[in-house]
Design an enzyme around this catalytic site. Structure first.
Site, PDB file in Angstrom:
ATOM      1  CG  ASP A 256      -2.783   7.686   9.412  1.00 61.89           C
ATOM      2  OD1 ASP A 256      -2.807   6.359   9.339  1.00 61.89           O
ATOM      3  OD2 ASP A 256      -2.960   8.433   8.107  1.00 61.89           O
TER       4      ASP A 256
ATOM      5  CD  GLU B 152      -2.434  -0.647   2.729  1.00 58.78           C
ATOM      6  OE1 GLU B 152      -2.432   0.552   3.471  1.00 58.78           O
ATOM      7  OE2 GLU B 152      -3.319  -1.411   3.239  1.00 58.78           O
TER       8      GLU B 152
END
EC number: 4.2.1.20
Lengths: 410, 264
Positions: free
Chosen positions: B59, B48
């Site tokens: 995140d 990814e």
């Protein structure tokens, strides 16, 4: 009885977004799947509550008996001498409990939090106005409160940090990114996705994912409803222009909605011009931005060619935000509202002018609207009538003002 | 086309796929190519490639810091396609993981076109749900890219059904309610979420958020079709560079090949 709150503020109207929260192409939900369930729950709860007389009456009761509504409408004739002789009226949201319009929305959302059976509230704050209001509502209703605040803002708004802590809230300085409002929202969203079962995110402006822009707007519609009745009463006619400062845009959307169906009334939002548009250091999202996605909604945005958010700047912590509520983007593109800019210097001049001509110290955020009113009044001339939303009081800004004007020096 | 052959291959081996994440441009554009190639070479079935973004709300601190490093080093979106191209040229398979605004700004169709031209196979979209994805549905179909949407422990059966219906390639199941970051334990919600998702689809299901060790990889591989590792790669790249990500890959690759009975 014209000055009663508008009890229909929550009724469905032609100005509501579609079922998925779109105002034209703006709004919607650009959010992690993990939060969609909570947004659905909130939207469903608000849809029930807005039509529930018990909820609406309790909200209106708190606005009256706790927040001190209706807020006054005050004519400002000595200030108006500097506005081309036009008449200027101030909607006194600075006189609400906690010192700004923010109390309207937090009381509404805190009541909703209780209805959802949640015990913990998180919020972001820039200037600290929303954080103080949230901490206040949580103290009143017995909810745990955590406020995220950019580290830069905790320094320039230290008084509000102390107020929040006194009220029992935990204030968490955010050290990531630009360490201002945008990053406080990021951190609050990270908390929310982790604790969503127990926690309501009490967003402080009419931005973010659906249903926040709709819900926050409706909690603030009382401002416009009161102001419309008051100005008809005091001036005998509708204003030519209604003006308000726009960061995320909650006070502006609240007052605009009192007049949005009056085609003869111009709606003018004033964005923070910072050091001037040409300096690149400003927060003029609608005037200078382009459509994009930030914090859950499609709206105008300060962004670079790669879609990275550009940091905003304003002397006013509450306007220091690179995004804006989606309904303002819609009002801009449809032409119903116009958006202009006032620089730091113009806002600070208006800040001092109002203090010296009317004995009212406004929030620096609200001083942007006052700066806009000076220009609008000169454009309209002596026959003009300008309504300004004085969204907050300036006590919190005295450190900034003392430094700016050099009052500390002997 | 897309990711289907990959999952057919690893399925035939009776194991889960190993998917490793690193941001493009971290620590530099060339550096990220070296790291991603090292991961592919050491046994990552799929990488990814993350797009560094200014406001990464999904995140945790590790990936936030990596994104800041990349952006401070001057990362521009155009370099993403270079990175994907170079990983693909080295025999790797790559998808892109990106917050939606950079794609919107680039132009959804143009982004899909340029990613497909670079050899990319699809996009993972952490802040785009199918409800807002009409343009992406059209662009991904036009350019033959897979659409990897996310399901979460909080997703209702109706949401899961809608999400898998819009997905192709695989479905990304977030193991915990929270942001990215290595954890000592993978959430107990993950296995239940995978089971609930399987009721609605025959697509492969990958599990991410929190995996950092071979043992955890083995644990997840027992019930998922792909094990997705992100923050642990950022940490190993930060401390030990290419050698670090290779070593982590080898450990994780063994993990996904271990049968559940050997977990202990």
């Amino acid at each position: 009885m014209n000055d009663k709150p508008d009890f229909d503020a929550h009724a469905h109207s032609a100005h509501d977004p579609d079922q998925r929260g779109h105002f034209g192409i703006f709004g919607g939900r650009y959010m992690p799947e993990a939060l969609i369930g909570a947004l659905d729950e909130l939207a469903a709860e608000y849809d029930k509550a807005r039509l529930d007389p018990e909820f609406v009456n309790e909200f209106n009761r708190l606005l009256r008996d706790y927040a001190g509504r209706p807020s006054l409408l005050t004519e400002a004739p000595r200030f108006a001498e500097h506005a081309g002789g036009a008449r200027v009226f101030l909607k006194r949201e600075d006189l609400n409990h906690t010192g700004s319009h923010k109390i309207n929305n937090v009381l509404g959302q805190a009541l909703l939090t209780k209805r959802m059976g949640k015990k913990r509230v998180i919020a972001e704050t820039g200037a600290g106005q929303h954080g103080v209001a949230t901490a206040t509502a949580c103290a009143l209703l017995g909810l745990d409160c955590v406020v995220y605040m950019g580290e830069v803002d905790t320094e320039r708004q230290a008084l509000n940090v102390a107020r929040m802590r006194l009220l029992g809230a935990e204030v968490i300085p955010v050290k990531s990114g630009s360490r201002t409002l945008k990053d406080a929202i990021n951190e609050a969203l990270r908390d929310w996705v982790t604790n969503v079962d127990t926690t309501h995110y009490l967003l402080g402006t009419a931005a973010g994912a659906h249903p926040f822009p709709l819900m926050v707007r409706n909690f603030h519609r009382v401002i416009g409803a009161e102001a419309r009745a008051q100005i008809l009463d005091q001036a005998g006619r509708l204003p030519d222009v209604v003006t308000a400062c726009v960061g995320g845009g909650s006070n502006a959307i609240g007052i605009f909605h009192g007049f949005v169906d009056d085609p003869g009334v111009r709606l003018v939002g004033i964005e923070p011009g910072g050091h001037g548009i040409e300096s690149g250091e400003h927060g003029a999202t609608l005037s200078e931005g382009t459509p994009g996605v930030l914090h859950g909604a499609m709206s105008y945005l300060l962004q670079d060619d790669d879609g990275q958010t550009i940091e905003a700047y304003s002397i006013s912590a509450g306007l220091d935000y690179p995004g804006v509520g989606p309904e303002h983007s819609f009002l801009k593109d449809t032409g119903r509202a116009e958006y202009r800019v006032a620089t730091d210097a113009e806002a600070m001049d208006a800040f001092r002018l109002l203090a010296r001509t009317e004995g009212i110290i406004p929030a620096i955020e609200s001083a942007h609207a006052l700066a806009g009113a000076l220009v609008l009044g000169r454009e309209l001339g002596p026959e003009g009538l300008v309504l300004v939303n004085l969204s907050g009081r300036g006590d919190k800004d005295m450190d900034t003002a003392a430094k700016y004007f050099g009052f500390g020096e002997s | 086309m897309g990711l289907e052959p990959l999952f057919a291959e690893v399925g035939a081996e009776g194991r889960a796929a190993l998917v490793g994440y690193l941001p493009a441009g971290f620590p530099t554009v060339d550096g990220s190519v070296d790291l991603l190639r090292g991961m592919v070479d050491a046994g990552c079935d799929l990488v990814e490639v993350g797009v560094p973004y200014s406001d990464p709300v999904m995140d945790g601190p590790t990936i936030q810091a990596a994104a800041e490093t990349a952006l401070s080093a001057g990362f521009r979106l155009q370099s993403l396609f270079t990175v994907v191209e170079q990983v693909s040229a080295a025999g790797g398979r790559a998808v892109v993981m990106t917050y939606w605004n950079p794609v919107l700004r680039y132009g959804i169709d143009a982004f899909a076109r340029d990613l497909a031209a670079a050899g990319g196979l699809g996009i993972i979209t952490p802040d785009l749900v199918p409800d807002e994805a009409d343009d992406w549905m059209a662009a991904s179909s036009a350019h033959g890219l897979d659409r990897i949407f996310l399901v979460a422990p909080s997703s209702s059966p109706e949401r899961i059904a809608r999400t898998v219906e819009a997905s192709s390639g695989f479905v990304y199941a977030t193991a915990v309610m929270g942001v990215t970051g290595a954890r000592d334990q993978v959430g107990s919600a993950a296995e239940g979420l995978v089971a609930r998702t399987r009721e609605h689809t025959s697509l492969p299901i990958g599990v991410g958020l929190g995996v950092r060790s071979g043992a955890q990889a083995a644990e997840v591989a027992a019930f998922a079709d792909a094990v997705i590792v992100g923050s642990a790669y950022v940490t190993s790249a930060t401390t030990d560079g290419v050698a670090g990500v290779r070593a982590l890959t080898e450990e994780l690759a063994q993990g996904v090949r271990r049968t559940p009975s050997t977990i202990g």
